[in-house]
Design an enzyme around this catalytic site. Structure first.
Site, PDB file in Angstrom:
ATOM      1  N   HIS A  59      11.455  27.137  46.920  1.00  0.00           N
ATOM      2  CA  HIS A  59      12.576  26.662  46.614  1.00  0.00           C
ATOM      3  C   HIS A  59      12.882  25.273  47.016  1.00  0.00           C
ATOM      4  O   HIS A  59      12.466  24.869  48.080  1.00  0.00           O
ATOM      5  CB  HIS A  59      13.926  27.768  46.884  1.00  0.00           C
ATOM      6  CG  HIS A  59      14.943  27.504  46.038  1.00  0.00           C
ATOM      7  ND1 HIS A  59      16.097  26.624  46.177  1.00  0.00           N
ATOM      8  CD2 HIS A  59      15.487  28.138  44.948  1.00  0.00           C
ATOM      9  CE1 HIS A  59      16.805  26.782  45.241  1.00  0.00           C
ATOM     10  NE2 HIS A  59      16.557  27.657  44.458  1.00  0.00           N
ATOM     11  N   ASP A  62      13.842  35.399  42.247  1.00  0.00           N
ATOM     12  CA  ASP A  62      12.926  35.941  40.954  1.00  0.00           C
ATOM     13  C   ASP A  62      11.813  36.844  41.565  1.00  0.00           C
ATOM     14  O   ASP A  62      10.980  37.513  40.655  1.00  0.00           O
ATOM     15  CB  ASP A  62      12.297  34.750  40.091  1.00  0.00           C
ATOM     16  CG  ASP A  62      13.610  33.959  39.353  1.00  0.00           C
ATOM     17  OD1 ASP A  62      14.526  34.632  39.073  1.00  0.00           O
ATOM     18  OD2 ASP A  62      13.188  32.958  39.351  1.00  0.00           O
TER      19      ASP A  62
HETATM   20  N1  CMC Z   1       2.800  28.347  45.527  1.00  0.00           N
HETATM   21  C1  CMC Z   1       2.198  27.525  46.140  1.00  0.00           C
HETATM   22  N2  CMC Z   1       2.296  26.206  46.506  1.00  0.00           N
HETATM   23  C2  CMC Z   1       3.796  25.978  46.330  1.00  0.00           C
HETATM   24  C3  CMC Z   1       4.708  26.753  45.747  1.00  0.00           C
HETATM   25  C4  CMC Z   1       4.136  28.020  45.184  1.00  0.00           C
HETATM   26  N3  CMC Z   1       4.884  28.819  44.602  1.00  0.00           N
HETATM   27  N4  CMC Z   1       5.741  26.127  45.800  1.00  0.00           N
HETATM   28  C5  CMC Z   1       5.687  25.027  46.379  1.00  0.00           C
HETATM   29  N5  CMC Z   1       4.338  24.909  46.661  1.00  0.00           N
HETATM   30  C6  CMC Z   1       3.953  23.596  47.691  1.00  0.00           C
HETATM   31  C7  CMC Z   1       3.605  22.598  46.706  1.00  0.00           C
HETATM   32  O1  CMC Z   1       2.133  22.533  46.212  1.00  0.00           O
HETATM   33  C8  CMC Z   1       3.933  21.616  47.559  1.00  0.00           C
HETATM   34  O2  CMC Z   1       2.610  21.132  48.297  1.00  0.00           O
HETATM   35  P1  CMC Z   1       2.373  19.824  48.765  1.00  0.00           P
HETATM   36  O3  CMC Z   1       3.413  19.334  49.731  1.00  0.00           O
HETATM   37  O4  CMC Z   1       1.107  19.829  49.619  1.00  0.00           O
HETATM   38  O5  CMC Z   1       1.960  18.834  47.733  1.00  0.00           O
HETATM   39  C9  CMC Z   1       4.907  21.707  48.217  1.00  0.00           C
HETATM   40  O6  CMC Z   1       4.771  23.315  48.510  1.00  0.00           O
HETATM   41  C10 CMC Z   1       6.329  21.381  47.877  1.00  0.00           C
HETATM   42  O7  CMC Z   1       6.764  22.080  46.456  1.00  0.00           O
HETATM   43  P2  CMC Z   1       7.297  21.156  45.496  1.00  0.00           P
HETATM   44  O8  CMC Z   1       7.012  21.291  44.173  1.00  0.00           O
HETATM   45  O9  CMC Z   1       7.135  19.466  45.755  1.00  0.00           O
HETATM   46  O10 CMC Z   1       8.734  21.627  45.741  1.00  0.00           O
HETATM   47  P3  CMC Z   1       9.948  21.492  45.040  1.00  0.00           P
HETATM   48  O11 CMC Z   1      11.136  21.710  45.820  1.00  0.00           O
HETATM   49  O12 CMC Z   1       9.722  20.517  43.837  1.00  0.00           O
HETATM   50  O13 CMC Z   1       9.735  22.696  43.811  1.00  0.00           O
HETATM   51  C11 CMC Z   1       9.874  25.062  42.951  1.00  0.00           C
HETATM   52  C12 CMC Z   1      10.332  24.058  44.070  1.00  0.00           C
HETATM   53  C13 CMC Z   1      10.722  26.095  42.875  1.00  0.00           C
HETATM   54  C14 CMC Z   1       9.868  24.415  41.681  1.00  0.00           C
HETATM   55  C15 CMC Z   1       8.421  25.626  43.490  1.00  0.00           C
HETATM   56  O14 CMC Z   1       8.607  26.049  44.696  1.00  0.00           O
HETATM   57  C16 CMC Z   1       7.836  26.493  42.454  1.00  0.00           C
HETATM   58  O15 CMC Z   1       7.128  25.928  41.540  1.00  0.00           O
HETATM   59  N6  CMC Z   1       7.726  27.776  42.776  1.00  0.00           N
HETATM   60  C17 CMC Z   1       7.237  28.998  41.776  1.00  0.00           C
HETATM   61  C18 CMC Z   1       8.163  28.909  40.768  1.00  0.00           C
HETATM   62  C19 CMC Z   1       9.372  29.718  41.187  1.00  0.00           C
HETATM   63  O16 CMC Z   1       9.216  30.827  41.519  1.00  0.00           O
HETATM   64  N7  CMC Z   1      10.537  29.381  40.636  1.00  0.00           N
HETATM   65  C20 CMC Z   1      11.806  30.014  40.855  1.00  0.00           C
HETATM   66  C21 CMC Z   1      12.751  29.147  41.664  1.00  0.00           C
HETATM   67  S1  CMC Z   1      14.114  30.309  42.199  1.00  0.00           S
HETATM   68  C22 CMC Z   1      14.853  30.517  40.785  1.00  0.00           C
HETATM   69  C23 CMC Z   1      15.440  29.333  39.940  1.00  0.00           C
HETATM   70  O17 CMC Z   1      16.083  28.414  40.545  1.00  0.00           O
HETATM   71  O18 CMC Z   1      15.182  29.283  38.712  1.00  0.00           O
END
Ligand code: CMC
Length: 429
Positions: free
Chosen positions: A307, A365
């Protein structure tokens, strides 16, 4: 909010004092509104990781503590003690309702649950195999073509009617999208039922036989709705605010929010997560998926994990996990293989260095899909249920934005394209 501190920016031999605003909770905010006028410079923050785009008094999140407050009330207390309609009142008007206010609000919402009869024909223009989110984006946007008397954003009464209409009609529209997709007749709302009970009835009742709402499922669905009701400036809410900042009508703004919610990184994650758990299938295949999630080249992420704000745990996921256990136990499906895979996946991921170091925890989720599946909803309905639940958050934030007399949202950019060049005739290229 006071500005008795300042930050100093030193640039090209000049210094600029930037006021620091202090919120009631959370980190201080550097006020850069005059920066471009005074220093001829922009800030760069794609994804808004360090930028507050508005002030708001609705929802507060402390990602390090895993804290979520609606108007100051902790989400776990609300999920345990309150109801979705009471939470809607709280988010919209700022205070918990008295018994009379709640009754009046319930009456106002239930009197608006039916949609214009002509909307039925509108549904028939969609293909039967349309994703219900596609139908919802279209039908909610089209509400502006049906409810002309609640489009004037400068009239507080019309704003109020639009808010009540959307809270009341989104469940009807989502249920109609579902019924249409399975080829069953639409079921009209039944105002003697609760908000969640009515939605279950509109989805699962058929004219050929009686449908009795299961109180366990009704309670669990109501709780899912409360947990999703608002989440401060997330992507879909920011979309609603940005659309609203141009003066667009409320139905168009909420349709924009629904479109944004659909993405798998946001509300679409509940569907994507359950599909992933099903694809994993058995606990012995979990290590393979963990390895793929850790491999940057795979393009695969563990859905339902991570998140932007929560870096400790997602308090909604804690309640959701308890709820999943409770519901599946009561339905006698606690040996559900998807739940077994989910629990083991969570256990393994939480003891893995990759997930620990990046502070990736299960989010809301991760468990919601398991409950919704146990209730009988197909995966395509998971995100529409999120949309129904989030409608009150979107509208509360939209109303707050309108009354805050904000400017149109218009970000700047760091331009990296070609500098000015002259047009070349096609024969000379
Ligand atoms: N699985 C594997 N690696 C992950 C994941 C994951 N689910 N989420 C983040 N990472 C890694 C990512 O690769 C990155 O690594 P690095 O720093 O080495 O490049 C690091 O963690 C930070 O990720 P980010 O994409 O920069 O983080 P963000 O804050 O931009 O993204 C997120 C947050 C929710 C989009 C992301 O964690 C994600 O894609 N999760 C899976 C989708 C999900 O479950 N979404 C629902 C969110 S909660 C409900 C809502 O808000 O709708």
């Amino acid at each position: 909010m006071c500005a008795d501190k300042t930050a100093t920016l030193s640039l090209n031999g000049q210094t600029y004092d930037l006021p620091i605003l202090s919120p009631t909770m959370g980190p201080d905010v550097v006020d850069i509104r005059k920066l471009y006028d005074e220093a001829d410079i922009f800030t760069y923050d794609p994804g808004f990781t360090s930028t507050a785009a508005c002030k708001s008094a609705i929802t507060y999140i402390d990602g390090d503590k895993g804290q979520l407050l609606y108007r100051g009330y902790p989400i776990d207390q609300l999920a345990k003690e309150s109801s979705h309609l009471e939470v809607c009142f709280l988010l919209l008007y700022g205070e918990l309702p008295t018994a009379d206010q709640l009754e009046d609000f319930r009456n106002r919402v239930t009197r608006h649950t039916m949609v214009h009869e002509q909307m039925h024909y509108f549904f028939r223009g969609f293909r039967r195999d349309s994703h219900p989110m596609a139908t919802m984006v279209g039908v909610v946007g089209a509400m502006s073509a049906f409810y002309h008397d609640s489009l004037d954003i400068n009239d507080p009464w019309q704003r109020e009617v639009a808010a009540i209409r959307m809270i009341a009609k989104l469940p009807t529209i989502a249920a109609m999208a579902y019924k249409y997709s399975v080829g069953q007749p639409f079921v009209y709302p039944k105002n003697s039922l609760s908000y969640a009970g009515n939605f279950l009835n509109m989805c699962f009742a058929v004219p050929a036989e009686d449908y009795v709402v299961n109180p366990i499922l009704e309670k669990a669905l109501d709780r899912i709705m409360m947990l999703h009701a608002d989440h401060e400036q997330n992507a879909s809410t920011s979309t609603v605010r940005l659309a609203g900042s141009s003066g667009a009508n409320p139905f168009a703004c909420i349709a924009a929010g629904i479109a944004c919610l659909w993405g798998p990184a946001h509300g679409g994650a509940n569907q994507a997560c359950l599909e992933m758990l099903r694809e994993i299938g058995t606990v012995d295949r979990i290590p393979e998926y963990i390895a793929r999630a850790k491999d940057k080249n795979s393009g695969f992420r563990l859905m339902g994990f991570g998140h932007r704000v929560y870096k400790n745990f997602d308090p909604r996921a804690t309640v959701m996990k308890e709820s999943a256990d409770e519901v599946l136990e009561l339905l006698g499906s606690h040996n559900n293989p998807t739940l077994q895979v989910a629990k083991e996946l969570e256990r393994i991921a939480l003891s893995d260095d990759y997930f620990i170091s990046k502070k990736l925890y299960p989010n809301v989720d991760f468990y919601s899909g398991i409950i919704l599946e146990a209730m009988g909803f197909p995966t395509a309905m998971f995100t529409p249920i999120f949309a129904i639940s989030r409608t009150v958050g979107w509208i509360s934030q939209w109303k707050e934005m309108i009354t805050d007399a904000g400017k149109i949202g218009r970000p700047r950019q760091l331009y990296i394209g070609p500098t000015q060049r002259d047009y070349v005739d096609v024969k000379d290229r």
